[in-house]
Design an enzyme around this catalytic site. Structure first.
Site, PDB file in Angstrom:
ATOM      1  N   HIS A 119       0.805  -1.228   0.000  1.00 39.29           N
ATOM      2  CA  HIS A 119       0.000   0.000   0.000  1.00 39.29           C
ATOM      3  C   HIS A 119       0.833   1.272   0.000  1.00 39.29           C
ATOM      4  CE1 HIS A 119      -3.564  -2.473   1.802  1.00 39.29           C
ATOM      5  NE2 HIS A 119      -3.357  -2.707   0.530  1.00 39.29           N
ATOM      6  N   CYS A 148       5.041  20.264  -5.922  1.00 40.62           N
ATOM      7  CA  CYS A 148       6.088  19.532  -6.644  1.00 40.62           C
ATOM      8  C   CYS A 148       7.263  20.462  -6.963  1.00 40.62           C
ATOM      9  CB  CYS A 148       5.489  18.968  -7.934  1.00 40.62           C
ATOM     10  SG  CYS A 148       6.671  18.108  -8.979  1.00 40.62           S
ATOM     11  N   THR A 189      -3.596  -8.762  10.709  1.00 41.96           N
ATOM     12  CA  THR A 189      -4.422  -8.172   9.663  1.00 41.96           C
ATOM     13  C   THR A 189      -5.842  -8.713   9.775  1.00 41.96           C
ATOM     14  OG1 THR A 189      -4.757  -7.943   7.279  1.00 41.96           O
ATOM     15  CG2 THR A 189      -3.384  -9.763   7.977  1.00 41.96           C
ATOM     16  N   ASN A 214      -3.263 -13.226  15.555  1.00 38.33           N
ATOM     17  CA  ASN A 214      -4.153 -12.062  15.629  1.00 38.33           C
ATOM     18  C   ASN A 214      -4.828 -12.045  16.999  1.00 38.33           C
ATOM     19  OD1 ASN A 214      -6.405 -10.164  15.170  1.00 38.33           O
ATOM     20  ND2 ASN A 214      -5.828 -10.348  13.028  1.00 38.33           N
TER      21      ASN A 214
HETATM   22  P1  NAD Z   1      -6.896  -3.515  10.376  1.00 38.01           P
HETATM   23  O1  NAD Z   1      -6.826  -2.243  11.167  1.00 38.01           O
HETATM   24  O2  NAD Z   1      -8.071  -3.749   9.518  1.00 38.01           O
HETATM   25  O3  NAD Z   1      -6.785  -4.771  11.350  1.00 38.01           O
HETATM   26  C1  NAD Z   1      -5.799  -4.900  12.318  1.00 38.01           C
HETATM   27  C2  NAD Z   1      -5.867  -6.310  12.868  1.00 38.01           C
HETATM   28  O4  NAD Z   1      -4.807  -6.475  13.798  1.00 38.01           O
HETATM   29  C3  NAD Z   1      -7.160  -6.625  13.612  1.00 38.01           C
HETATM   30  O5  NAD Z   1      -7.633  -7.860  13.136  1.00 38.01           O
HETATM   31  C4  NAD Z   1      -6.728  -6.732  15.090  1.00 38.01           C
HETATM   32  O6  NAD Z   1      -7.441  -7.749  15.765  1.00 38.01           O
HETATM   33  C5  NAD Z   1      -5.282  -7.131  14.958  1.00 38.01           C
HETATM   34  N1  NAD Z   1      -4.416  -6.693  16.042  1.00 38.01           N
HETATM   35  C6  NAD Z   1      -4.435  -5.524  16.730  1.00 38.01           C
HETATM   36  N2  NAD Z   1      -3.407  -5.472  17.601  1.00 38.01           N
HETATM   37  C7  NAD Z   1      -2.732  -6.647  17.471  1.00 38.01           C
HETATM   38  C8  NAD Z   1      -1.571  -7.192  18.086  1.00 38.01           C
HETATM   39  N3  NAD Z   1      -0.891  -6.515  19.034  1.00 38.01           N
HETATM   40  N4  NAD Z   1      -1.142  -8.419  17.688  1.00 38.01           N
HETATM   41  C9  NAD Z   1      -1.812  -9.110  16.738  1.00 38.01           C
HETATM   42  N5  NAD Z   1      -2.917  -8.646  16.119  1.00 38.01           N
HETATM   43  C10 NAD Z   1      -3.369  -7.428  16.474  1.00 38.01           C
HETATM   44  O7  NAD Z   1      -5.545  -3.566   9.577  1.00 38.01           O
HETATM   45  P2  NAD Z   1      -5.209  -4.160   8.146  1.00 38.01           P
HETATM   46  O8  NAD Z   1      -5.796  -5.515   8.014  1.00 38.01           O
HETATM   47  O9  NAD Z   1      -3.743  -3.997   7.996  1.00 38.01           O
HETATM   48  O10 NAD Z   1      -5.954  -3.229   7.091  1.00 38.01           O
HETATM   49  C11 NAD Z   1      -6.050  -1.841   7.248  1.00 38.01           C
HETATM   50  C12 NAD Z   1      -5.462  -0.969   6.156  1.00 38.01           C
HETATM   51  O11 NAD Z   1      -5.037   0.207   6.809  1.00 38.01           O
HETATM   52  C13 NAD Z   1      -4.236  -1.500   5.495  1.00 38.01           C
HETATM   53  O12 NAD Z   1      -4.451  -1.312   4.171  1.00 38.01           O
HETATM   54  C14 NAD Z   1      -3.068  -0.587   5.931  1.00 38.01           C
HETATM   55  O13 NAD Z   1      -2.411  -0.084   4.779  1.00 38.01           O
HETATM   56  C15 NAD Z   1      -3.698   0.574   6.590  1.00 38.01           C
HETATM   57  N6  NAD Z   1      -3.106   0.929   7.903  1.00 38.01           N
HETATM   58  C16 NAD Z   1      -1.754   0.918   8.082  1.00 38.01           C
HETATM   59  C17 NAD Z   1      -1.206   1.218   9.323  1.00 38.01           C
HETATM   60  C18 NAD Z   1       0.290   1.187   9.500  1.00 38.01           C
HETATM   61  O14 NAD Z   1       1.023   1.381   8.538  1.00 38.01           O
HETATM   62  N7  NAD Z   1       0.790   0.881  10.708  1.00 38.01           N
HETATM   63  C19 NAD Z   1      -2.020   1.546  10.411  1.00 38.01           C
HETATM   64  C20 NAD Z   1      -3.426   1.568  10.181  1.00 38.01           C
HETATM   65  C21 NAD Z   1      -3.938   1.239   8.932  1.00 38.01           C
HETATM   66 ZN    ZN Z   2       5.180  17.559 -10.733  1.00 34.77          ZN
END
Ligand code: NAD
Ligand code: ZN
Length: 247
Positions: A119, A148, A189, A214
């Protein structure tokens, strides 16, 4: 649970090619909020309302303010034991691919090398007109939206937003890595965002061993070989020899 951890340790130990998929959960113990749940909210907006091309072109200022806030949160964040355990595992295996949906750059900071960032990355910005791509670590960004340096048009975060398409080549690289591995791990995730949500099913179709870590159940729980319900920062160091290298 202890049994599952022992079993997972054995499976990881036996595998020589491993592919891992991580999501926001692995970074939550570093203080980076996940999207789902109240802590992901900003000024009462949901991420799905802000991380879209439509929101950006209607109101780039507000979308940039949100990214500026996310960048300020992430700037303070450091990798946790889970990130470090995965970078240690990469050193021990013949081949190791880390697919991440995260945009925070914490896997790189922990020393992981072979990473596919599905992403994008929060520390990259790109021009909406000429596609000029720049690294940018300013927190806060002095003028929003940033312009830019080549054509003066507005820049956007180099992130794949809701409703945008991940380049096919990237998805192919992920599928290829899953197909060639002995073991696939899915960590922190929710399994709700495609195409990553289907990777566990792809792995099972190819008869791969799949381990999920998870805090909660996901649509794949029950279909995988092992689902460990625990914090990744606590469990991963137990699964990787001398993975506990946080200093
Ligand atoms: P999500 O927020 O949908 O899900 C997070 C999952 O992690 C949940 O199922 C939750 O139960 C689990 N979780 C929370 N804490 C945990 C831990 N300590 N150990 C294990 N599991 C744990 O996240 P996603 O599935 O990655 O999708 C969300 C989208 O948001 C992605 O596309 C991502 O790009 C973006 N995002 C990125 C970040 C980042 O870069 N850190 C943060 C938030 C969202
Ligand atoms: Zn440009």
């Amino acid at each position: 649970m202890e049994n599952d951890i022992n079993k997972a340790y054995e499976l990881i130990n036996e595998a020589s090619i491993i592919t891992v998929l991580t999501g926001a959960g692995i970074s939550s113990e570093s203080g980076v909020p996940i999207f789902r749940g109240s802590e992901g909210l900003w000024n009462n907006y949901r991420p799905e309302e802000l991380a879209t091309p439509k929101a950006f072109f209607e109101n780039p200022g507000i979308v940039w303010e949100w990214y500026d806030w996310r960048r300020s949160v992430m700037k303070k964040a450091e990798p946790n034991h889970g990130h470090y355990a995965l970078s240690e595992l990469e050193r021990q295996k013949d081949k190791f691919t880390l697919i991440t949906q995260n945009v925070d750059g914490l896997h790189q900071l922990a020393g992981s090398d072979n990473i596919i960032e599905m992403h994008g990355n929060l520390w990259e910005i790109r021009c909406t007109k000429c596609n000029n791509l720049e690294k940018n670590y300013q927190v806060p960004i002095p003028e929003l939206p940033p312009k830019c340096s080549k054509c003066s048009e507005i820049m956007r975060p180099n992130i794949v937003w809701f409703g945008e398409i991940i380049p096919m080549q990237k998805i192919d690289r992920c599928i290829f890595a899953i197909e060639e591995s002995d073991l696939f791990m899915i960590i922190g995730t929710s399994g709700l965002v495609e195409p990553a949500a289907s990777f566990g099913f792809v792995a099972k179709e190819h008869n791969k061993t799949v381990i999920e870590i998870n805090l909660d159940e996901t649509p794949g729980t029950g279909l995988y070989d092992l689902s460990i319900k625990a914090k990744s920062g606590e469990v991963l160091p137990l699964l990787v020899d001398s993975g506990n290298t946080l200093n």
